[in-house]
Design a protein around this motif. Structure first.
Motif, mmCIF file in Angstrom:
data_model
loop_
_atom_site.group_PDB
_atom_site.id
_atom_site.type_symbol
_atom_site.label_atom_id
_atom_site.label_comp_id
_atom_site.label_asym_id
_atom_site.label_seq_id
_atom_site.Cartn_x
_atom_site.Cartn_y
_atom_site.Cartn_z
ATOM 1 N N MET A 149 -4.937 -1.348 4.501
ATOM 2 C CA MET A 149 -3.798 -0.879 5.242
ATOM 3 C C MET A 149 -3.002 -1.218 5.737
ATOM 4 N N THR A 150 -3.339 -1.953 6.985
ATOM 5 C CA THR A 150 -2.611 -2.307 8.103
ATOM 6 C C THR A 150 -2.158 -3.783 7.893
ATOM 7 N N GLU A 199 -3.703 6.629 8.595
ATOM 8 C CA GLU A 199 -2.398 5.507 7.459
ATOM 9 C C GLU A 199 -0.930 5.993 8.261
ATOM 10 N N LYS A 200 -0.668 7.147 8.589
ATOM 11 C CA LYS A 200 0.879 7.180 9.636
ATOM 12 C C LYS A 200 0.491 6.846 10.445
ATOM 13 N N SER A 212 -0.452 4.349 11.974
ATOM 14 C CA SER A 212 -1.150 2.914 11.523
ATOM 15 C C SER A 212 0.660 2.425 11.050
ATOM 16 N N ASN A 239 1.581 -1.135 3.657
ATOM 17 C CA ASN A 239 -0.124 -0.954 2.707
ATOM 18 C C ASN A 239 0.087 -1.103 1.131
ATOM 19 N N ASP A 295 -11.107 -0.763 4.505
ATOM 20 C CA ASP A 295 -10.359 0.180 4.245
ATOM 21 C C ASP A 295 -8.744 0.420 5.412
ATOM 22 N N ILE A 296 -9.586 -0.156 6.878
ATOM 23 C CA ILE A 296 -8.151 -0.352 7.683
ATOM 24 C C ILE A 296 -7.525 -1.533 7.330
ATOM 25 N N TYR A 328 -5.740 9.907 5.907
ATOM 26 C CA TYR A 328 -4.160 10.472 5.999
ATOM 27 C C TYR A 328 -3.436 10.090 7.361
ATOM 28 N N TYR A 356 5.348 10.512 5.024
ATOM 29 C CA TYR A 356 4.253 10.810 5.445
ATOM 30 C C TYR A 356 4.587 11.228 6.501
#
Length: 479
Positions: A181-182, A108-109, A111, A67, A177-178, A105, A93
């Motif tokens: 992020m990833t 995200e954590k 991922s 990220n 967004d994904i 969130y 995280y």
């Protein structure tokens, strides 16, 4: 020696919010330890009790790009009950008071966790043959494994299994967004891979890229291939039918053993339950403020209070049953505010007939399983269900809807053949549920000898983890 790594978001005894933690914590202990080295990795949450955190040993740490920047990854381990557990540490995280929080969130954590699980492997002196991923929280592990990590010679030999514990929860968010992020490339976010209905879908990614997909009961496999139960992934699951199966969950028969359970009032077994089990009922009635009567039928409910668990059916007919039937209810659980208030209202209006315990209590749950005569579980859908297995173990006959694991584990009573281990109904209908409750009442009051024979059959059923572990061993060997 075959090496298996379980990856999950929770695991008893370290952190638990539901049945997933029971599965991940119990199942690894039941494999043949001469042939299988099964280990577990979960996040190192701040909410893990200090008595476990203080025993963790430092293994390694490094920085991993995720990220937009390099992020700390710590690795700790703990030997517990003969199993090695690894913990992925990152306080940014995993320092919250609970394992789950805001949905984005969480995406995200987890991922981060999925990528970190693969990144820590070279430092563990443990090269798994199979990574067994559980639910959407680990859905990106097969995706990363077969794409970003595929060029590293350490990884291509590793297989991935994706187990669906509840298809309703998939881990979805908008693609941009994904993707940011990833760090996963554009070509993965297409309808044949991670994209589903214009969103990125973590569980779908796991299903697409896993070498094998499982779920937690045989009936649920077939149900989720249909539009009603398939949560918009039914066509994908049909497409994976050649490498998709159901393996029924079990329960820990050491933890749930009426002959050795210190949480219940009076221990009993299949030989003496006719005299000893009723002592649990009388003590439970007294503790919960119910009218103390050995003869009155007591029905237990231990559950999350949600529509999925059939509480809308209960709401429709509970007042009628309390007014008309010679029964009592012992209720334990939390969930939707609407249902919590419903049970509080019934408890106030029908004192002595229903006890509403809106909380979580491991000890009280054992006492309800042991002290009740029957156990009500009218789920809309149930991937496997553990409560009915616990009820059977304590000779408390389940009254269930014929869906998922409930259909696979509760054999309906047949008065002509004198067989069965409980009562069931097929359609999702409140009055059909009530008819099953009343049929159970009839057998309880008018056919006590047959009721006790059914209790004995229920207690002798084997839904221990040994049976499930053997099926997983066969699957691991095939891969």
């Amino acid at each position: 020696m075959k090496k298996i790594l379980f990856a999950a978001s929770e695991c008893v005894p370290f952190v638990k919010t539901g049945g997933l933690a029971d599965v991940v914590g119990s199942l690894p202990q039941y494999f043949d330890k001469e042939q299988y080295d099964v280990r577990v990795v979960i996040p190192k949450y701040l909410c893990i009790p200090d008595k476990y955190r203080s025993q963790m040993e430092y293994v390694n740490h490094f920085y991993m790009y995720f990220n937009g920047r390099n992020r700390y990854v710590g690795v700790l381990k703990l030997e517990y009950a003969g199993i090695t557990y690894y913990f992925v540490d990152n306080e940014e995280y995993y320092s919250g008071p609970t394992p789950y929080s805001d949905h984005f969130y969480d995406l995200e954590k987890f991922s981060f966790f999925s990528k970190a699980v693969l990144s820590i492997l070279p430092s563990l002196d443990f090269h798994p043959d199979i990574i067994h991923c559980h639910d959407w929280h680990t859905g990106l592990i097969p995706v990363y494994l077969k794409n970003e990590f595929a060029a590293d010679p350490f990884y291509p030999s590793i297989k991935a299994i994706m187990t669906i514990h509840n298809l309703r929860f998939q881990g979805t968010w908008n693609i941009e967004d994904i993707k940011h992020m990833t760090g996963l490339p554009d070509y993965l976010f297409t309808p044949d891979k991670l994209e589903a209905y214009k969103d990125a879908n973590f569980l779908k990614g796991g299903i697409v890229y896993a070498d094998y997909v499982t779920t937690v009961s045989e009936t649920y496999v077939e149900e989720i291939k249909t539009p009603f139960f398939g949560e918009k992934l039914d066509k994908l699951l049909w497409a994976r039918s050649n490498c998709f199966c159901g393996i029924l969950n079990g329960i820990d028969y050491r933890e749930y053993d009426p002959a050795n359970d210190d949480k219940i009032y009076q221990k009993f077994d299949t030989k003496n339950f006719r005299k000893e089990k009723v002592k649990n009922k009388i003590a439970l009635q007294s503790e919960l403020g119910l009218e103390v009567s050995a003869k009155t039928m007591l029905i237990g409910i231990v559950s999350r209070m949600t529509d999925q668990k059939g509480f809308d059916l209960i709401e429709r007919v509970m007042e009628e049953m309390l007014c008309s039937d010679s029964i009592q209810f012992a209720v334990l659980g939390t969930g939707d505010w609407h249902y919590e208030e419903m049970f509080r209202r019934f408890a106030a209006h029908f004192p002595g007939k229903i006890s509403a315990n809106i909380c979580y209590s491991e000890q009280l749950s054992h006492r309800i399983y042991a002290g009740s005569d029957a156990f009500l579980m009218p789920s809309l859908f149930e991937p496997c269900g553990l409560s009915q297995l616990m009820a059977l173990r304590y000779g408390t006959l389940p009254i269930v809807r014929e869906t998922g694991g409930l259909k696979d584990t509760v054999e309906p009573y047949n008065e002509f053949a004198n067989t069965g281990t409980g009562f069931s109904f097929a359609n999702y209908n409140a009055h059909e549920m009530m008819a099953s409750v009343r049929y159970a009442e009839q057998v309880y009051y008018d056919g006590k000898r047959r009721w006790n024979q059914m209790v004995e059959r229920a207690m002798k059923k084997d839904f221990s983890w040994e049976t499930s572990a053997k099926k997983y061993e066969t699957l691991y060997d095939s891969l």
